[in-house]
Design a protein around this motif. Structure first.
Motif, PDB file in Angstrom:
ATOM      1  N   GLN A  28      52.827  37.348  39.813  1.00  0.00           N
ATOM      2  CA  GLN A  28      51.970  38.541  39.802  1.00  0.00           C
ATOM      3  C   GLN A  28      51.096  38.629  41.055  1.00  0.00           C
ATOM      4  O   GLN A  28      50.970  39.690  41.661  1.00  0.00           O
ATOM      5  N   PHE A  29      50.482  37.499  41.424  1.00  0.00           N
ATOM      6  CA  PHE A  29      49.630  37.504  42.624  1.00  0.00           C
ATOM      7  C   PHE A  29      50.490  37.744  43.864  1.00  0.00           C
ATOM      8  O   PHE A  29      50.114  38.504  44.754  1.00  0.00           O
ATOM      9  N   THR A  30      51.642  37.077  43.914  1.00  0.00           N
ATOM     10  CA  THR A  30      52.517  37.222  45.086  1.00  0.00           C
ATOM     11  C   THR A  30      52.937  38.683  45.249  1.00  0.00           C
ATOM     12  O   THR A  30      52.810  39.268  46.347  1.00  0.00           O
ATOM     13  N   LEU A  31      53.419  39.307  44.165  1.00  0.00           N
ATOM     14  CA  LEU A  31      53.883  40.700  44.251  1.00  0.00           C
ATOM     15  C   LEU A  31      52.736  41.642  44.617  1.00  0.00           C
ATOM     16  O   LEU A  31      52.893  42.533  45.465  1.00  0.00           O
ATOM     17  N   ALA A  32      51.563  41.449  43.971  1.00  0.00           N
ATOM     18  CA  ALA A  32      50.438  42.372  44.214  1.00  0.00           C
ATOM     19  C   ALA A  32      49.961  42.259  45.660  1.00  0.00           C
ATOM     20  O   ALA A  32      49.699  43.278  46.314  1.00  0.00           O
ATOM     21  N   TRP A  33      49.861  41.026  46.152  1.00  0.00           N
ATOM     22  CA  TRP A  33      49.368  40.859  47.528  1.00  0.00           C
ATOM     23  C   TRP A  33      50.390  41.349  48.538  1.00  0.00           C
ATOM     24  O   TRP A  33      50.022  41.907  49.584  1.00  0.00           O
ATOM     25  N   HIS A  93      39.654  27.475  28.878  1.00  0.00           N
ATOM     26  CA  HIS A  93      40.817  27.881  28.077  1.00  0.00           C
ATOM     27  C   HIS A  93      40.565  29.226  27.393  1.00  0.00           C
ATOM     28  O   HIS A  93      41.451  30.085  27.355  1.00  0.00           O
ATOM     29  N   ILE A  94      39.322  29.411  26.895  1.00  0.00           N
ATOM     30  CA  ILE A  94      39.019  30.689  26.215  1.00  0.00           C
ATOM     31  C   ILE A  94      39.062  31.844  27.216  1.00  0.00           C
ATOM     32  O   ILE A  94      39.665  32.890  26.953  1.00  0.00           O
ATOM     33  N   VAL A  95      38.472  31.635  28.414  1.00  0.00           N
ATOM     34  CA  VAL A  95      38.483  32.707  29.425  1.00  0.00           C
ATOM     35  C   VAL A  95      39.931  33.028  29.829  1.00  0.00           C
ATOM     36  O   VAL A  95      40.298  34.189  30.001  1.00  0.00           O
ATOM     37  N   PHE A  96      40.774  31.980  29.937  1.00  0.00           N
ATOM     38  CA  PHE A  96      42.193  32.216  30.246  1.00  0.00           C
ATOM     39  C   PHE A  96      42.817  33.143  29.194  1.00  0.00           C
ATOM     40  O   PHE A  96      43.501  34.098  29.521  1.00  0.00           O
ATOM     41  N   TYR A  97      42.593  32.807  27.921  1.00  0.00           N
ATOM     42  CA  TYR A  97      43.205  33.626  26.858  1.00  0.00           C
ATOM     43  C   TYR A  97      42.706  35.074  26.958  1.00  0.00           C
ATOM     44  O   TYR A  97      43.487  36.014  26.811  1.00  0.00           O
ATOM     45  N   VAL A  98      41.407  35.249  27.221  1.00  0.00           N
ATOM     46  CA  VAL A  98      40.863  36.622  27.335  1.00  0.00           C
ATOM     47  C   VAL A  98      41.545  37.339  28.508  1.00  0.00           C
ATOM     48  O   VAL A  98      41.987  38.492  28.390  1.00  0.00           O
ATOM     49  N   LEU A 100      44.440  36.754  29.872  1.00  0.00           N
ATOM     50  CA  LEU A 100      45.878  37.012  29.659  1.00  0.00           C
ATOM     51  C   LEU A 100      46.086  38.345  28.946  1.00  0.00           C
ATOM     52  O   LEU A 100      47.164  38.925  28.987  1.00  0.00           O
ATOM     53  N   PHE A 101      45.033  38.826  28.268  1.00  0.00           N
ATOM     54  CA  PHE A 101      45.091  40.170  27.674  1.00  0.00           C
ATOM     55  C   PHE A 101      44.430  41.197  28.598  1.00  0.00           C
ATOM     56  O   PHE A 101      44.944  42.298  28.784  1.00  0.00           O
ATOM     57  N   ALA A 102      43.277  40.824  29.169  1.00  0.00           N
ATOM     58  CA  ALA A 102      42.502  41.794  29.952  1.00  0.00           C
ATOM     59  C   ALA A 102      43.231  42.226  31.224  1.00  0.00           C
ATOM     60  O   ALA A 102      43.170  43.405  31.607  1.00  0.00           O
ATOM     61  N   MET A 103      43.937  41.303  31.877  1.00  0.00           N
ATOM     62  CA  MET A 103      44.651  41.677  33.112  1.00  0.00           C
ATOM     63  C   MET A 103      45.724  42.738  32.840  1.00  0.00           C
ATOM     64  O   MET A 103      45.720  43.799  33.459  1.00  0.00           O
ATOM     65  N   PRO A 104      46.665  42.464  31.905  1.00  0.00           N
ATOM     66  CA  PRO A 104      47.679  43.497  31.654  1.00  0.00           C
ATOM     67  C   PRO A 104      47.082  44.800  31.114  1.00  0.00           C
ATOM     68  O   PRO A 104      47.502  45.881  31.499  1.00  0.00           O
ATOM     69  N   LEU A 105      46.064  44.687  30.226  1.00  0.00           N
ATOM     70  CA  LEU A 105      45.537  45.922  29.624  1.00  0.00           C
ATOM     71  C   LEU A 105      44.819  46.794  30.653  1.00  0.00           C
ATOM     72  O   LEU A 105      44.984  48.024  30.654  1.00  0.00           O
ATOM     73  N   THR A 106      44.044  46.163  31.568  1.00  0.00           N
ATOM     74  CA  THR A 106      43.379  46.985  32.597  1.00  0.00           C
ATOM     75  C   THR A 106      44.419  47.584  33.549  1.00  0.00           C
ATOM     76  O   THR A 106      44.276  48.728  33.992  1.00  0.00           O
ATOM     77  N   GLY A 107      45.492  46.806  33.841  1.00  0.00           N
ATOM     78  CA  GLY A 107      46.562  47.333  34.700  1.00  0.00           C
ATOM     79  C   GLY A 107      47.254  48.524  34.054  1.00  0.00           C
ATOM     80  O   GLY A 107      47.480  49.561  34.682  1.00  0.00           O
ATOM     81  N   TRP A 108      47.556  48.375  32.764  1.00  0.00           N
ATOM     82  CA  TRP A 108      48.245  49.435  32.014  1.00  0.00           C
ATOM     83  C   TRP A 108      47.361  50.689  31.929  1.00  0.00           C
ATOM     84  O   TRP A 108      47.801  51.824  32.188  1.00  0.00           O
ATOM     85  N   LEU A 152      41.922  33.802  39.416  1.00  0.00           N
ATOM     86  CA  LEU A 152      42.305  32.889  40.503  1.00  0.00           C
ATOM     87  C   LEU A 152      41.335  31.705  40.566  1.00  0.00           C
ATOM     88  O   LEU A 152      41.743  30.548  40.701  1.00  0.00           O
ATOM     89  N   THR A 153      40.036  32.000  40.437  1.00  0.00           N
ATOM     90  CA  THR A 153      39.022  30.940  40.521  1.00  0.00           C
ATOM     91  C   THR A 153      39.198  29.920  39.401  1.00  0.00           C
ATOM     92  O   THR A 153      39.231  28.707  39.651  1.00  0.00           O
ATOM     93  N   ILE A 154      39.349  30.413  38.162  1.00  0.00           N
ATOM     94  CA  ILE A 154      39.447  29.421  37.079  1.00  0.00           C
ATOM     95  C   ILE A 154      40.801  28.707  37.110  1.00  0.00           C
ATOM     96  O   ILE A 154      40.894  27.561  36.707  1.00  0.00           O
ATOM     97  N   ALA A 155      41.841  29.378  37.651  1.00  0.00           N
ATOM     98  CA  ALA A 155      43.135  28.688  37.763  1.00  0.00           C
ATOM     99  C   ALA A 155      43.009  27.518  38.737  1.00  0.00           C
ATOM    100  O   ALA A 155      43.532  26.427  38.485  1.00  0.00           O
ATOM    101  N   ILE A 156      42.288  27.722  39.845  1.00  0.00           N
ATOM    102  CA  ILE A 156      42.114  26.632  40.819  1.00  0.00           C
ATOM    103  C   ILE A 156      41.320  25.483  40.174  1.00  0.00           C
ATOM    104  O   ILE A 156      41.699  24.311  40.271  1.00  0.00           O
TER     105      ILE A 156
END
Ligand code: HEM
Ligand code: HEM
Length: 187
Positions: A28-33, A93-98, A100-108, A152-156
């Motif tokens: 996703q990051f690769t394609l978007a950038w 972990h909780i922020v990740f789960y949030v 994983l929904f918030a990214m696609p929903l805001t994009g959609w 990206l920050t929390i993934a790092i």
């Protein structure tokens, strides 16, 4: 009823979903950038169409993953982890789960607000979530971008934490999320 016995390792489904979603997030990051650097044209639109299809796949997998997680306990944190480390790990972990929904929903929602349809690899089209609205599009675009930086920050931080567990603490935390490995000692 959720299974309450505490396992030593993540199961094959939890591991599979973790690594599949992690791979899709990298894509996703690769394609978007890459799309960001292109001028408006067929190539950019094709790249964004793929970004949207992968993103909607993340949404479907996130629903599966959350349901799976509700009914299957995760292994306990290693005994040696300090209270602050436990809070940070759980919060991440909780922020990740949030996200994983918030990214696609805001994009959609952003795409709907701009009156761009969201297809799934050309097989079907998802319904619009919003009526066209330029102001809503701008707000959602900024939200999508800002959340992507948070992700990206929390993934790092998450990857650094996994490395610390493996190479510094020498515990089983990374191994128990990896397929084709054994947890030799109880952590
Ligand atoms: C896990 C899922 C997703 C991730 C990690 C993600 C990540 C990103 C990132 C990093 C950007 C670039 C932001 C910037 O310019 O700084 C972006 C842009 C974009 N995303 Fe996503 N995205 C996801 C899902 C989606 C979905 C499901 C859609 C639509 C259905 C979508 C639509 C878009 C669009 C249209 C842009 C370009 C916005 C613009 O600059 O005009 N994204 N996304
Ligand atoms: C952006 C991609 C990633 C996302 C969204 C993500 C998300 C998550 C989430 C939500 C959990 C908690 C699982 C649960 O208990 O339900 C988790 C666990 C874990 N992740 Fe990731 N992860 C990503 C990438 C990675 C990478 C690249 C690594 C390794 C270098 C990694 C290593 C781990 C480990 C070792 C655990 C288990 C932690 C524990 O046992 O407490 N993750 N991940």
């Amino acid at each position: 009823m959720p299974n309450q016995s505490v396992p030593d390792r993540y199961g094959v489904v939890a591991q599979g979903l973790h690594w599949l979603i992690a791979g899709l997030i990298v894509a996703q990051f690769t394609l978007a950038w890459m799309a960001d650097d292109l001028p408006l044209g067929m190539q950019k639109l094709a790249m964004l169409a793929r970004h949207k299809s992968f993103g909607m796949t993340v949404l479907m997998l996130a629903i599966l993953r959350l349901l799976w997680r509700v009914f299957h306990r995760a292994p306990n944190f290693p005994a040696g982890m300090s209270p602050i480390e436990r809070v940070l790990a759980r919060a991440t972990h909780i922020v990740f789960y949030v996200l994983l929904f918030a990214m696609p929903l805001t994009g959609w929602m952003m795409s709907s607000a701009k009156n761009y349809s969201v297809s799934w690899f050309g097989r079907f089209t998802w319904p619009d979530l919003l009526a066209p609205n330029e102001r809503a599009f701008e707000v959602l675009k900024t939200t999508h971008q800002t959340l992507s930086w948070l992700l990206l920050t929390i993934a790092i931080l998450h990857i650094l934490a996994a490395m610390k567990h493996h190479f510094w603490n020498k515990d089983d935390v990374l191994r128990r999320m990896l397929p084709f490995t054994k947890s030799e000692k109880r952590s």
